[in-house]
Design a protein around this motif. Structure first.
Motif, PDB file in Angstrom:
ATOM      1  N   GLY A 276       0.803  -1.225   0.000  1.00  0.00           N
ATOM      2  CA  GLY A 276       0.000   0.000   0.000  1.00  0.00           C
ATOM      3  C   GLY A 276       0.827   1.263   0.000  1.00  0.00           C
ATOM      4  O   GLY A 276       0.307   2.357  -0.164  1.00  0.00           O
ATOM      5  N   ASN A 277       2.143   1.116   0.190  1.00  0.00           N
ATOM      6  CA  ASN A 277       3.009   2.296   0.211  1.00  0.00           C
ATOM      7  C   ASN A 277       3.787   2.397  -1.093  1.00  0.00           C
ATOM      8  O   ASN A 277       4.392   1.437  -1.546  1.00  0.00           O
ATOM      9  CB  ASN A 277       3.973   2.228   1.393  1.00  0.00           C
ATOM     10  CG  ASN A 277       4.878   3.443   1.422  1.00  0.00           C
ATOM     11  OD1 ASN A 277       4.446   4.551   1.085  1.00  0.00           O
ATOM     12  ND2 ASN A 277       6.127   3.249   1.809  1.00  0.00           N
ATOM     13  N   THR A 278       3.770   3.586  -1.698  1.00  0.00           N
ATOM     14  CA  THR A 278       4.424   3.819  -2.986  1.00  0.00           C
ATOM     15  C   THR A 278       5.656   4.696  -2.807  1.00  0.00           C
ATOM     16  O   THR A 278       5.560   5.788  -2.233  1.00  0.00           O
ATOM     17  CB  THR A 278       3.437   4.489  -3.957  1.00  0.00           C
ATOM     18  OG1 THR A 278       2.374   3.582  -4.239  1.00  0.00           O
ATOM     19  CG2 THR A 278       4.130   4.869  -5.253  1.00  0.00           C
ATOM     20  N   ASP A 279       6.802   4.208  -3.282  1.00  0.00           N
ATOM     21  CA  ASP A 279       8.031   4.992  -3.262  1.00  0.00           C
ATOM     22  C   ASP A 279       8.686   4.978  -4.637  1.00  0.00           C
ATOM     23  O   ASP A 279       8.251   4.253  -5.533  1.00  0.00           O
ATOM     24  CB  ASP A 279       9.000   4.460  -2.194  1.00  0.00           C
ATOM     25  CG  ASP A 279       8.717   5.072  -0.825  1.00  0.00           C
ATOM     26  OD1 ASP A 279       8.824   6.313  -0.715  1.00  0.00           O
ATOM     27  OD2 ASP A 279       8.377   4.328   0.118  1.00  0.00           O
ATOM     28  N   ILE A 280       9.734   5.799  -4.777  1.00  0.00           N
ATOM     29  CA  ILE A 280      10.409   5.960  -6.068  1.00  0.00           C
ATOM     30  C   ILE A 280      11.722   5.178  -6.068  1.00  0.00           C
ATOM     31  O   ILE A 280      12.485   5.225  -5.096  1.00  0.00           O
ATOM     32  CB  ILE A 280      10.644   7.462  -6.357  1.00  0.00           C
ATOM     33  CG1 ILE A 280       9.289   8.155  -6.544  1.00  0.00           C
ATOM     34  CG2 ILE A 280      11.526   7.648  -7.597  1.00  0.00           C
ATOM     35  CD1 ILE A 280       9.374   9.659  -6.642  1.00  0.00           C
ATOM     36  N   ARG A 290      18.776  -2.085  -8.845  1.00  0.00           N
ATOM     37  CA  ARG A 290      17.668  -1.236  -8.424  1.00  0.00           C
ATOM     38  C   ARG A 290      18.049  -0.495  -7.149  1.00  0.00           C
ATOM     39  O   ARG A 290      18.532  -1.092  -6.199  1.00  0.00           O
ATOM     40  CB  ARG A 290      16.425  -2.085  -8.173  1.00  0.00           C
ATOM     41  CG  ARG A 290      15.182  -1.256  -7.968  1.00  0.00           C
ATOM     42  CD  ARG A 290      13.960  -2.130  -7.982  1.00  0.00           C
ATOM     43  NE  ARG A 290      13.765  -2.794  -6.702  1.00  0.00           N
ATOM     44  CZ  ARG A 290      12.934  -3.816  -6.509  1.00  0.00           C
ATOM     45  NH1 ARG A 290      12.242  -4.300  -7.499  1.00  0.00           N
ATOM     46  NH2 ARG A 290      12.794  -4.347  -5.322  1.00  0.00           N
ATOM     47  N   THR A 291      17.815   0.817  -7.141  1.00  0.00           N
ATOM     48  CA  THR A 291      18.139   1.643  -5.992  1.00  0.00           C
ATOM     49  C   THR A 291      16.872   2.336  -5.502  1.00  0.00           C
ATOM     50  O   THR A 291      16.140   2.915  -6.306  1.00  0.00           O
ATOM     51  CB  THR A 291      19.170   2.736  -6.377  1.00  0.00           C
ATOM     52  OG1 THR A 291      20.254   2.115  -7.059  1.00  0.00           O
ATOM     53  CG2 THR A 291      19.671   3.470  -5.153  1.00  0.00           C
ATOM     54  N   ARG A 292      16.612   2.270  -4.208  1.00  0.00           N
ATOM     55  CA  ARG A 292      15.442   2.961  -3.665  1.00  0.00           C
ATOM     56  C   ARG A 292      15.809   4.411  -3.388  1.00  0.00           C
ATOM     57  O   ARG A 292      16.793   4.682  -2.697  1.00  0.00           O
ATOM     58  CB  ARG A 292      15.003   2.264  -2.381  1.00  0.00           C
ATOM     59  CG  ARG A 292      13.736   2.854  -1.802  1.00  0.00           C
ATOM     60  CD  ARG A 292      13.222   1.987  -0.659  1.00  0.00           C
ATOM     61  NE  ARG A 292      11.950   2.507  -0.167  1.00  0.00           N
ATOM     62  CZ  ARG A 292      11.134   1.803   0.601  1.00  0.00           C
ATOM     63  NH1 ARG A 292      11.453   0.571   0.973  1.00  0.00           N
ATOM     64  NH2 ARG A 292       9.998   2.336   1.010  1.00  0.00           N
ATOM     65  N   LEU A 293      15.027   5.336  -3.922  1.00  0.00           N
ATOM     66  CA  LEU A 293      15.367   6.757  -3.777  1.00  0.00           C
ATOM     67  C   LEU A 293      14.567   7.447  -2.685  1.00  0.00           C
ATOM     68  O   LEU A 293      15.011   8.454  -2.142  1.00  0.00           O
ATOM     69  CB  LEU A 293      15.141   7.500  -5.105  1.00  0.00           C
ATOM     70  CG  LEU A 293      15.973   7.021  -6.303  1.00  0.00           C
ATOM     71  CD1 LEU A 293      15.717   7.910  -7.502  1.00  0.00           C
ATOM     72  CD2 LEU A 293      17.458   6.986  -5.962  1.00  0.00           C
ATOM     73  N   SER A 298       4.323   7.871   2.849  1.00  0.00           N
ATOM     74  CA  SER A 298       3.405   8.591   1.965  1.00  0.00           C
ATOM     75  C   SER A 298       3.562   8.104   0.520  1.00  0.00           C
ATOM     76  O   SER A 298       4.417   7.286   0.224  1.00  0.00           O
ATOM     77  CB  SER A 298       3.719  10.089   2.049  1.00  0.00           C
ATOM     78  OG  SER A 298       5.120  10.294   2.030  1.00  0.00           O
ATOM     79  N   ILE A 299       2.727   8.658  -0.363  1.00  0.00           N
ATOM     80  CA  ILE A 299       2.813   8.321  -1.788  1.00  0.00           C
ATOM     81  C   ILE A 299       3.877   9.195  -2.437  1.00  0.00           C
ATOM     82  O   ILE A 299       3.803  10.427  -2.383  1.00  0.00           O
ATOM     83  CB  ILE A 299       1.443   8.539  -2.476  1.00  0.00           C
ATOM     84  CG1 ILE A 299       0.438   7.479  -2.010  1.00  0.00           C
ATOM     85  CG2 ILE A 299       1.597   8.511  -4.006  1.00  0.00           C
ATOM     86  CD1 ILE A 299      -0.991   7.746  -2.461  1.00  0.00           C
ATOM     87  N   GLU A 315       6.219  14.057  -7.103  1.00  0.00           N
ATOM     88  CA  GLU A 315       5.122  14.484  -6.249  1.00  0.00           C
ATOM     89  C   GLU A 315       5.025  13.557  -5.049  1.00  0.00           C
ATOM     90  O   GLU A 315       5.354  12.369  -5.121  1.00  0.00           O
ATOM     91  CB  GLU A 315       3.803  14.492  -7.020  1.00  0.00           C
ATOM     92  CG  GLU A 315       3.367  13.109  -7.472  1.00  0.00           C
ATOM     93  CD  GLU A 315       1.979  13.105  -8.118  1.00  0.00           C
ATOM     94  OE1 GLU A 315       1.820  13.745  -9.157  1.00  0.00           O
ATOM     95  OE2 GLU A 315       1.076  12.436  -7.559  1.00  0.00           O
ATOM     96  N   SER A 316       4.577  14.127  -3.942  1.00  0.00           N
ATOM     97  CA  SER A 316       4.423  13.361  -2.712  1.00  0.00           C
ATOM     98  C   SER A 316       3.277  13.967  -1.920  1.00  0.00           C
ATOM     99  O   SER A 316       3.044  15.169  -1.967  1.00  0.00           O
ATOM    100  CB  SER A 316       5.710  13.445  -1.881  1.00  0.00           C
ATOM    101  OG  SER A 316       5.477  12.981  -0.560  1.00  0.00           O
ATOM    102  N   ASP A 317       2.561  13.106  -1.166  1.00  0.00           N
ATOM    103  CA  ASP A 317       1.525  13.652  -0.277  1.00  0.00           C
ATOM    104  C   ASP A 317       1.979  13.582   1.178  1.00  0.00           C
ATOM    105  O   ASP A 317       1.163  13.530   2.095  1.00  0.00           O
ATOM    106  CB  ASP A 317       0.174  12.952  -0.503  1.00  0.00           C
ATOM    107  CG  ASP A 317       0.182  11.486  -0.117  1.00  0.00           C
ATOM    108  OD1 ASP A 317       1.249  10.967   0.271  1.00  0.00           O
ATOM    109  OD2 ASP A 317      -0.898  10.855  -0.194  1.00  0.00           O
TER     110      ASP A 317
END
Lengths: 443, 173
Positions: A276-280, A290-293, A298-299, A315-317
């Motif tokens: 349910g959590n979205t990251d870039i 793959r690198t998590r940024l 939050s989204i 964008e982020s909330d």
């Protein structure tokens, strides 16, 4: 998956040969930084057909050049029935007085020759009428007769560049989503078209929902989101062969979406949803690393590289509502740049590096806007029930976006607007269309 | 008859009525093909009268919960529905569920995909806290791609901000 496409295998416009050595720039110049209110009048006599076989294509090329220039809102075409001179020979001297008399500031002349081997040769010249001098060199192109539209766009790009000093954007394509069917059961297909809506070609069938494609910086690949496997995930398509593959192996249940290329085309930045959590995340296409940024509850989505590759806007909330942030391309701390009221999403960095285009949502209306990369000088270009998803012309002067109408029969269409907010136009697509993304200049 | 069953049947008349009125305006319902077929059976069909049938789950237990604008927080009404969904899933271990998260059209496409995922996960997480094994639950987001209601007003939007629990045969992964 569809096969057979001459798509970007369009026979390249072969040779650009200067016709004369007189490369001088006259004083004719259009400054478009603040938008142009009074379009520059030009004369464009029908290109001369050097032989009978070239008659139709000469007329077609003339028509497309005129449409390209008029469509910018920067130029006004003087009707051919007002012309005093008739141009019957490409090499004849220009009768400047005849063109001055009808107040043509620019004169474009050209010819088309059809060769027996399926190729055509296009020649053109541009004149600064009031300086009574050529504006730049005459040019000659040759290429497959099938690519006549690209040759016309190339002439128009040359005219635009010589008069405005900006890079042209007519010899470009747009990847987009073609839509069919009722609002609650839309069918979507990946498609490409010329920037002006011509030459539409479908890249996928309608079996799987597809969303938000982007061209690679070289124009040879398209990256997009598809429900083909049942879960939304990112796919990479080779344009020449129209074959696609998932970007990488993603654990079942995780969704990947919102992919964009890095400016050098070697990396893809995208969103991955987990629990349910979205990251870039960033993926190196060569190594698969793959690198998590971002790492926030939050989204975080809709990333876009700066043209120098050093930063990413997204964008982020995290503040409670969608807002726009900038971080280094390696991740880490992000700075919020959207400062106005309302919600801000879908940031896209201009290829010139000077602006960030975005979607703004406030008071039940949607807007396409631009702001400086630090969030200053926000300017809204459009307003409607639902505008979203800006994409930049490669010269950073024009934006395309999706506009959807309200209600049970609401339908999406692709529109363009220049960054001064002028010249709003609907792009002629064969049906409902959304999520446009502009290619680089093809030349 | 166990007290639980008594409770269910007591609640049933009102729920059937609600389900019928919902069904009247929700023909565009989007689940898997299975789900559409099952709904096609209708709340009054023989299948729906069998408490262990997916049709019963869809029409009597309630297959969906609604969300406030831009939220994934479960309302009290949503939690009550999910309590009933959890009991049904525990009573019927031969079924698994795909939870579809949706958003209304008042948002940008990719944000709404993420929002739909957040909603689906909120439902999944709640069902797990009620004892449903995680292995029987999967999630998917449709963002704003599959509205149930197609008007551009809050009356439709509130039906579209939803998470739908789609039942299918099989014990899950």
């Amino acid at each position: 998956m569809l096969k057979s496409l001459k798509l970007l295998a369009i026979a390249a416009v072969a040779a650009l040969v200067p016709l004369t050595a007189s490369a001088q720039n006259g004083p004719l110049r259009l400054e478009i930084t603040e938008g142009v209110i009074e379009p520059l009048p030009f004369a464009l006599p029908q290109f001369i057909a050097e032989n009978g076989a070239a008659t139709d294509v000469a007329a077609d090329i003339t028509r497309v050049i005129a449409a390209d220039l008029r469509g910018t809102g920067l130029f006004r075409q003087i009707p051919q029935d007002a012309y005093i001179s008739s141009v019957t020979n490409f090499s004849s001297p220009v009768q400047y007085a005849d063109w001055q008399a009808i107040n043509a500031q620019a004169l474009i002349t050209g010819s088309v020759e059809s060769r027996g081997d399926g190729t055509i040769v296009v020649r053109f010249r541009l004149f600064d009428v009031f300086s009574e001098a050529p504006l730049g060199e005459g040019l000659q192109f040759s290429g497959s007769a099938d690519s006549w539209r690209r040759m016309a766009h190339t002439v128009a790009d040359q005219v635009y560049e010589r008069i405005t000093g900006e890079t042209g954007y007519f010899d470009t394509r747009v990847v987009f989503i073609h839509e069919e069917g009722p609002k609650n059961a839309r069918l979507k297909r990946l498609a490409v078209m010329d920037y002006d809506g011509a030459n539409v070609q479908f890249l996928t069938d309608s079996r799987s929902l597809v969303l938000a494609p982007r061209f690679s910086p070289q124009g040879d690949r398209i990256i997009y989101t598809s429900y083909e496997s049942g879960t939304p995930r990112v796919y990479l398509m080779d344009v020449a062969t129209v074959t696609s593959r998932p970007l990488e192996a993603i654990p079942a249940g995780n969704m990947t979406f919102s992919p964009r290329f890095s400016p050098d085309g070697t990396q893809v930045v995208f969103s991955l949803e987990d629990g349910g959590n979205t990251d870039i995340y960033l993926l190196d296409l060569a190594t698969g690393t793959r690198t998590r940024l971002t790492s926030a509850p939050s989204i975080e989505t809709a990333p876009s590289f700066s043209p120098d590759g050093s930063r990413i806007v997204f964008e982020s909330d995290r503040s409670g509502t969608q807002q726009i942030y900038v971080m280094n391309a390696s991740g880490g701390e992000a700075t919020r740049i959207s400062q106005g009221s309302g919600r801000y999403g879908t940031p896209v960095w201009s290829p010139r590096g000077d602006y960030i285009a975005f979607t703004k949502q406030e008071g039940g209306r949607f807007h396409i806007g631009v702001m400086r990369t630090n969030g200053s000088e926000e300017r809204l270009l459009t307003s409607s029930f639902l505008d979203e998803g800006p994409t930049w012309a490669p010269n950073g002067r024009v934006i395309m976006f999706t506009r959807e109408t309200a209600g049970a029969n609401g339908a999406p269409a692709v529109y363009s607007v220049d960054i001064s907010g002028r010249n709003l136009q609907r792009v002629a697509t064969p049906g409902m269309a959304s999520d446009p993304a502009w290619s680089p200049l093809l030349r | 008859m166990t007290p639980i069953l008594t409770t269910r049947f007591a609640a049933r008349a009102a729920l059937v009525a609600a389900a019928l009125s919902l069904a009247a305006c929700s023909q565009g319902g989007f689940g898997g093909d299975d789900a559409i077929e099952l709904r096609g059976g209708g709340a009054g069909s023989g299948a729906a009268s069998d408490p262990s049938s997916p049709a019963y789950f869809n029409s009597v237990v309630g297959d969906r919960v609604l969300f406030e604008v831009d939220q994934s927080t479960l309302t009290a009404a949503a939690r009550a529905t999910l309590d009933a969904q959890a009991r049904w899933l525990l009573d019927n271990p031969e079924y698994s569920a795909l939870i579809e998260g949706h958003a209304d059209e008042q948002g940008t496409r990719e944000y709404n995909l993420a929002l739909g995922a957040r909603r689906a996960s909120a439902v999944r997480d709640y069902l797990v806290t009620q004892g449903v094994p995680d292995s029987r639950l999967r999630t998917i987001s449709y963002g704003k791609e599959r509205p149930l209601e197609i008007c551009s007003e809050e009356a439709c939007y509130r039906q579209n901000r939803r998470a739908v629990t789609v039942i299918s045969a099989g014990p899950g992964v």
